[in-house]
Design a protein around this motif. Structure first.
Motif, mmCIF file in Angstrom:
data_model
loop_
_atom_site.group_PDB
_atom_site.id
_atom_site.type_symbol
_atom_site.label_atom_id
_atom_site.label_comp_id
_atom_site.label_asym_id
_atom_site.label_seq_id
_atom_site.Cartn_x
_atom_site.Cartn_y
_atom_site.Cartn_z
ATOM 1 N N GLY A 43 -4.135 7.578 -4.740
ATOM 2 C CA GLY A 43 -5.103 7.443 -3.654
ATOM 3 C C GLY A 43 -4.950 8.574 -2.652
ATOM 4 O O GLY A 43 -4.387 9.628 -2.951
ATOM 5 N N GLN A 44 -5.429 8.342 -1.448
ATOM 6 C CA GLN A 44 -5.373 9.351 -0.385
ATOM 7 C C GLN A 44 -3.926 9.601 0.025
ATOM 8 O O GLN A 44 -3.199 8.665 0.334
ATOM 9 C CB GLN A 44 -6.191 8.878 0.821
ATOM 10 N N LEU A 45 -3.511 10.843 0.037
ATOM 11 C CA LEU A 45 -2.171 11.225 0.452
ATOM 12 C C LEU A 45 -2.164 11.442 1.966
ATOM 13 O O LEU A 45 -3.080 12.068 2.507
ATOM 14 C CB LEU A 45 -1.754 12.506 -0.262
ATOM 15 N N GLU A 46 -1.160 10.941 2.636
ATOM 16 C CA GLU A 46 -1.015 11.142 4.088
ATOM 17 C C GLU A 46 0.126 12.103 4.343
ATOM 18 O O GLU A 46 1.225 11.929 3.810
ATOM 19 C CB GLU A 46 -0.726 9.819 4.793
ATOM 20 N N GLU A 47 -0.140 13.118 5.161
ATOM 21 C CA GLU A 47 0.880 14.073 5.579
ATOM 22 C C GLU A 47 1.202 13.794 7.042
ATOM 23 O O GLU A 47 0.311 13.777 7.891
ATOM 24 C CB GLU A 47 0.356 15.504 5.417
ATOM 25 N N THR A 48 2.469 13.565 7.321
ATOM 26 C CA THR A 48 2.899 13.249 8.676
ATOM 27 C C THR A 48 4.311 13.793 8.872
ATOM 28 O O THR A 48 4.829 14.497 8.000
ATOM 29 C CB THR A 48 2.831 11.714 8.916
ATOM 30 N N LEU A 49 4.921 13.476 9.994
ATOM 31 C CA LEU A 49 6.316 13.848 10.222
ATOM 32 C C LEU A 49 7.170 12.587 10.256
ATOM 33 O O LEU A 49 6.805 11.603 10.902
ATOM 34 C CB LEU A 49 6.484 14.593 11.545
ATOM 35 N N LYS A 50 8.277 12.618 9.558
ATOM 36 C CA LYS A 50 9.291 11.568 9.617
ATOM 37 C C LYS A 50 10.628 12.278 9.755
ATOM 38 O O LYS A 50 10.922 13.180 8.978
ATOM 39 C CB LYS A 50 9.281 10.699 8.358
ATOM 40 N N TRP A 51 11.393 11.866 10.730
ATOM 41 C CA TRP A 51 12.687 12.501 11.004
ATOM 42 C C TRP A 51 12.516 14.001 11.209
ATOM 43 O O TRP A 51 13.372 14.795 10.828
ATOM 44 C CB TRP A 51 13.702 12.194 9.902
ATOM 45 N N GLY A 52 11.370 14.392 11.757
ATOM 46 C CA GLY A 52 11.091 15.789 12.038
ATOM 47 C C GLY A 52 10.733 16.618 10.821
ATOM 48 O O GLY A 52 10.581 17.829 10.930
ATOM 49 N N GLN A 53 10.571 15.980 9.665
ATOM 50 C CA GLN A 53 10.252 16.704 8.438
ATOM 51 C C GLN A 53 8.856 16.342 7.952
ATOM 52 O O GLN A 53 8.440 15.183 8.068
ATOM 53 C CB GLN A 53 11.250 16.331 7.332
ATOM 54 N N PRO A 54 8.145 17.319 7.379
ATOM 55 C CA PRO A 54 6.863 16.995 6.749
ATOM 56 C C PRO A 54 7.097 15.932 5.671
ATOM 57 O O PRO A 54 7.996 16.066 4.837
ATOM 58 C CB PRO A 54 6.423 18.330 6.140
ATOM 59 N N SER A 55 6.283 14.883 5.728
ATOM 60 C CA SER A 55 6.468 13.735 4.848
ATOM 61 C C SER A 55 5.141 13.354 4.216
ATOM 62 O O SER A 55 4.089 13.478 4.838
ATOM 63 C CB SER A 55 7.015 12.556 5.645
ATOM 64 N N TYR A 56 5.228 12.831 2.996
ATOM 65 C CA TYR A 56 4.040 12.557 2.202
ATOM 66 C C TYR A 56 4.092 11.110 1.730
ATOM 67 O O TYR A 56 5.030 10.694 1.055
ATOM 68 C CB TYR A 56 3.945 13.568 1.041
ATOM 69 N N LEU A 57 3.072 10.337 2.129
ATOM 70 C CA LEU A 57 3.022 8.905 1.886
ATOM 71 C C LEU A 57 1.728 8.537 1.178
ATOM 72 O O LEU A 57 0.748 9.286 1.225
ATOM 73 C CB LEU A 57 3.070 8.152 3.218
ATOM 74 N N THR A 58 1.723 7.341 0.604
ATOM 75 C CA THR A 58 0.545 6.831 -0.100
ATOM 76 C C THR A 58 0.087 5.535 0.575
ATOM 77 O O THR A 58 0.151 4.465 -0.025
ATOM 78 C CB THR A 58 0.871 6.585 -1.582
ATOM 79 N N PRO A 59 -0.412 5.593 1.816
ATOM 80 C CA PRO A 59 -0.726 4.377 2.570
ATOM 81 C C PRO A 59 -1.893 3.568 2.008
ATOM 82 O O PRO A 59 -1.924 2.350 2.159
ATOM 83 C CB PRO A 59 -1.060 4.897 3.965
ATOM 84 N N GLU A 60 -2.827 4.228 1.352
ATOM 85 C CA GLU A 60 -4.002 3.538 0.818
ATOM 86 C C GLU A 60 -3.615 2.609 -0.340
ATOM 87 O O GLU A 60 -4.021 1.451 -0.383
ATOM 88 C CB GLU A 60 -5.019 4.581 0.346
ATOM 89 N N THR A 61 -2.818 3.119 -1.266
ATOM 90 C CA THR A 61 -2.449 2.345 -2.462
ATOM 91 C C THR A 61 -1.036 1.783 -2.391
ATOM 92 O O THR A 61 -0.706 0.888 -3.160
ATOM 93 C CB THR A 61 -2.537 3.226 -3.719
ATOM 94 N N LYS A 62 -0.220 2.347 -1.520
ATOM 95 C CA LYS A 62 1.196 1.990 -1.418
ATOM 96 C C LYS A 62 1.911 2.169 -2.761
ATOM 97 O O LYS A 62 2.866 1.471 -3.076
ATOM 98 C CB LYS A 62 1.363 0.572 -0.882
ATOM 99 N N SER A 63 1.434 3.134 -3.547
ATOM 100 C CA SER A 63 1.980 3.375 -4.884
ATOM 101 C C SER A 63 3.329 4.074 -4.858
ATOM 102 O O SER A 63 4.109 3.941 -5.797
ATOM 103 C CB SER A 63 1.002 4.217 -5.708
ATOM 104 N N GLY A 64 3.588 4.845 -3.810
ATOM 105 C CA GLY A 64 4.772 5.693 -3.845
ATOM 106 C C GLY A 64 5.756 5.470 -2.727
ATOM 107 O O GLY A 64 5.515 4.745 -1.773
ATOM 108 N N SER A 65 6.872 6.130 -2.893
ATOM 109 C CA SER A 65 7.912 6.194 -1.878
ATOM 110 C C SER A 65 7.744 7.538 -1.157
ATOM 111 O O SER A 65 7.275 8.511 -1.755
ATOM 112 C CB SER A 65 9.285 6.116 -2.549
ATOM 113 N N THR A 66 8.115 7.588 0.086
ATOM 114 C CA THR A 66 7.939 8.808 0.880
ATOM 115 C C THR A 66 8.729 9.974 0.300
ATOM 116 O O THR A 66 9.909 9.840 -0.026
ATOM 117 C CB THR A 66 8.392 8.565 2.336
ATOM 118 N N LEU A 67 8.071 11.108 0.174
ATOM 119 C CA LEU A 67 8.717 12.370 -0.165
ATOM 120 C C LEU A 67 8.689 13.230 1.086
ATOM 121 O O LEU A 67 7.694 13.229 1.816
ATOM 122 C CB LEU A 67 7.983 13.082 -1.305
#
Length: 140
Positions: A43-67
């Motif tokens: 689904g839609q990939l979300e790019e945000t910051l976590k712990w000050g690092q660029p982070s990639y989440l799958t909030p729409e499908t919740k299919s993945g773990s944060t990279l």
């Protein structure tokens, strides 16, 4: 740029990386977006910051773990996965002694030549579909 930054804050983190590490980090970022584009269950990939690092989440499908992408403690760039998952260990077992692995949390790159997209696609795909695969294997 093929994938515009989600925010000025994310762009600023990449801009603050030393030049060599920035180039590697941007290559990792492109790879994450490319794998997400070709994996419908993400689904839609979300790019945000976590712990000050660029982070990639799958909030729409919740299919993945944060990279996450960041600087490695000993130098270089790294792709990080949640240490409570088997994302890094599965990758390390599949490609034994081919990359620098930091425990069950990161793969470290010291030069652009260390980033081998053909191998890393497996790691990224595994991360972006982690929960989907775990749910499927639990129901079997």
């Amino acid at each position: 740029m093929k994938y515009p930054f989600a925010s000025d804050k994310v762009a600023g983190v990449f801009a603050a990386f030393p030049k060599t590490e920035r180039q590697m980090a941007l290559a990792l970022r492109d790879l994450i977006f490319e794998v997400a584009e070709t994996t419908p269950e993400v689904g839609q990939l979300e790019e945000t910051l976590k712990w000050g690092q660029p982070s990639y989440l799958t909030p729409e499908t919740k299919s993945g773990s944060t990279l996450r992408i960041g600087l490695a403690k000993g130098g270089g760039a790294a792709i990080f996965a949640h240490c409570g998952t088997d994302i890094i260990s599965t990758y390390a077992a599949s490609f034994a002694d081919m990359d620098q692995i930091e425990g069950n949390r990161a793969v470290v790159f010291h030069s652009a030549d260390d980033i081998v997209p053909a191998r890393l696609r497996l790691l990224v795909h595994h991360g972006l579909t982690y929960h989907t695969r775990k749910a499927t294997s639990a129901s079997v």
